[in-house]
Design a protein around this motif. Structure first.
Motif, PDB file in Angstrom:
ATOM      1  N   LYS A   1       0.792  -1.240   0.000  1.00 40.56           N
ATOM      2  CA  LYS A   1       0.000   0.000   0.000  1.00 40.56           C
ATOM      3  C   LYS A   1       0.820   1.282   0.000  1.00 40.56           C
ATOM      4  CE  LYS A   1      -3.858  -2.196   2.399  1.00 40.56           C
ATOM      5  NZ  LYS A   1      -3.175  -3.484   2.629  1.00 40.56           N
ATOM      6  N   LYS A   2       2.102   1.216   0.292  1.00 40.67           N
ATOM      7  CA  LYS A   2       2.974   2.399   0.244  1.00 40.67           C
ATOM      8  C   LYS A   2       4.259   1.987  -0.456  1.00 40.67           C
ATOM      9  CE  LYS A   2       2.974   3.131   4.742  1.00 40.67           C
ATOM     10  NZ  LYS A   2       3.212   3.770   6.059  1.00 40.67           N
TER      11      LYS A   2
ATOM     12  N   ASP B   1      -8.634   8.541  -0.130  1.00 42.26           N
ATOM     13  CA  ASP B   1      -8.229   7.240   0.407  1.00 42.26           C
ATOM     14  C   ASP B   1      -6.882   6.788  -0.139  1.00 42.26           C
ATOM     15  OD1 ASP B   1     -10.279   6.859   2.148  1.00 42.26           O
ATOM     16  OD2 ASP B   1     -11.397   5.423   0.924  1.00 42.26           O
TER      17      ASP B   1
ATOM     18  N   LYS C   1      -3.189   6.429   3.927  1.00 38.47           N
ATOM     19  CA  LYS C   1      -2.465   5.177   4.154  1.00 38.47           C
ATOM     20  C   LYS C   1      -1.992   4.515   2.868  1.00 38.47           C
ATOM     21  CE  LYS C   1      -4.802   4.063   8.506  1.00 38.47           C
ATOM     22  NZ  LYS C   1      -5.636   3.076   9.237  1.00 38.47           N
TER      23      LYS C   1
ATOM     24  N   ASP D   1       6.917   6.930   3.116  1.00 35.58           N
ATOM     25  CA  ASP D   1       6.913   6.590   4.548  1.00 35.58           C
ATOM     26  C   ASP D   1       8.130   7.250   5.177  1.00 35.58           C
ATOM     27  OD1 ASP D   1       7.005   5.508   7.087  1.00 35.58           O
ATOM     28  OD2 ASP D   1       6.490   3.489   6.436  1.00 35.58           O
TER      29      ASP D   1
END
Length: 221
Positions: free
Chosen positions: A21-22, A121, A150, A176
């Motif tokens: 997701k990242k 989102d 996120k 991140d």
């Protein structure tokens, strides 16, 4: 829903994007970063991990190309933020009616008071080297948006292995900020400076940091 067909080398990459997701997707031009990203976003939407709009931030010249590709590879709707202040205001009022919202970096800065109020989102930043200078206003604003989300994908077709460490740090900070740690420690580990703070040379990679970095980057070799 994703309506395209992925090439074999794209399947594993998309699976990794959906799982983590990242991530930074550092594929060279022509290898299909856009359909891969749409497939990942649609996969997460199918899993109900995305219900609100996904924001795509790209160069001004690529906004309508992104809209076209979303229409080609999915059954989702895409809104391009463009035009005069009055036109953009009407578009902002419609954001929640669309699956994707597309705008260029300059619009994020120019319309910041509007943009920062919306809830997304997922955020995709295309041509991620646009935020390579972490002191630049556009980089700060994009990262501020990313702090609330996120699911974040950064895309670049520019080889990152030969880039400057501080530029890679800025891009990874969007993905991140914990991956490469504090900048002062990163700076000491990778950058040799003189007494005035000017860069003299770059240090070789450290295995521990490289392992953490590789975990969050997809490259095609």
């Amino acid at each position: 829903m994703f309506t395209g067909t992925l090439k074999p080398y794209q399947v594993d990459a998309v699976a990794k994007m959906v799982a983590q997701k990242k991530i930074l997707v550092a594929y060279e031009m022509g290898l299909g970063k856009t359909p891969m990203t749409i497939a990942a976003i649609e996969g997460l939407r199918d899993k109900e991990e995305i219900s609100k709009p996904a924001l795509v931030v790209c160069l001004a010249s690529l906004k309508y190309q992104w809209q076209k590709e979303i229409g080609k590879f999915s059954d989702s709707t895409a809104l391009v933020i463009d035009g005069t202040p009055k036109q953009r205001q009407k578009q902002y009022e419609q954001i929640n009616d669309y699956n994707y919202v597309i705008m260029n970096y300059e619009t994020v800065v120019r319309d910041w008071e509007q943009v920062r109020r919306f809830v997304f989102d997922a955020i995709v930043i295309d041509e991620a080297t646009a935020i390579k200078s972490f002191r630049a206003k556009r980089a700060k604003k994009v990262k501020d948006l990313g702090n609330k989300v996120k699911i974040k994908f950064a895309l670049t077709g520019t080889p990152i292995e030969n880039g400057r460490p501080e530029e890679l740090y800025s891009i990874m900070e969007f993905i991140d900020r914990n991956i490469l740690g504090r900048f002062d420690l990163f700076d000491k580990a990778f950058i040799m400076r003189n007494h005035w703070g000017q860069i003299l040379a770059y240090q070789p990679d450290h295995q521990k940091t490289r392992t953490r970095y590789n975990y969050s980057v997809i490259t095609w070799e």
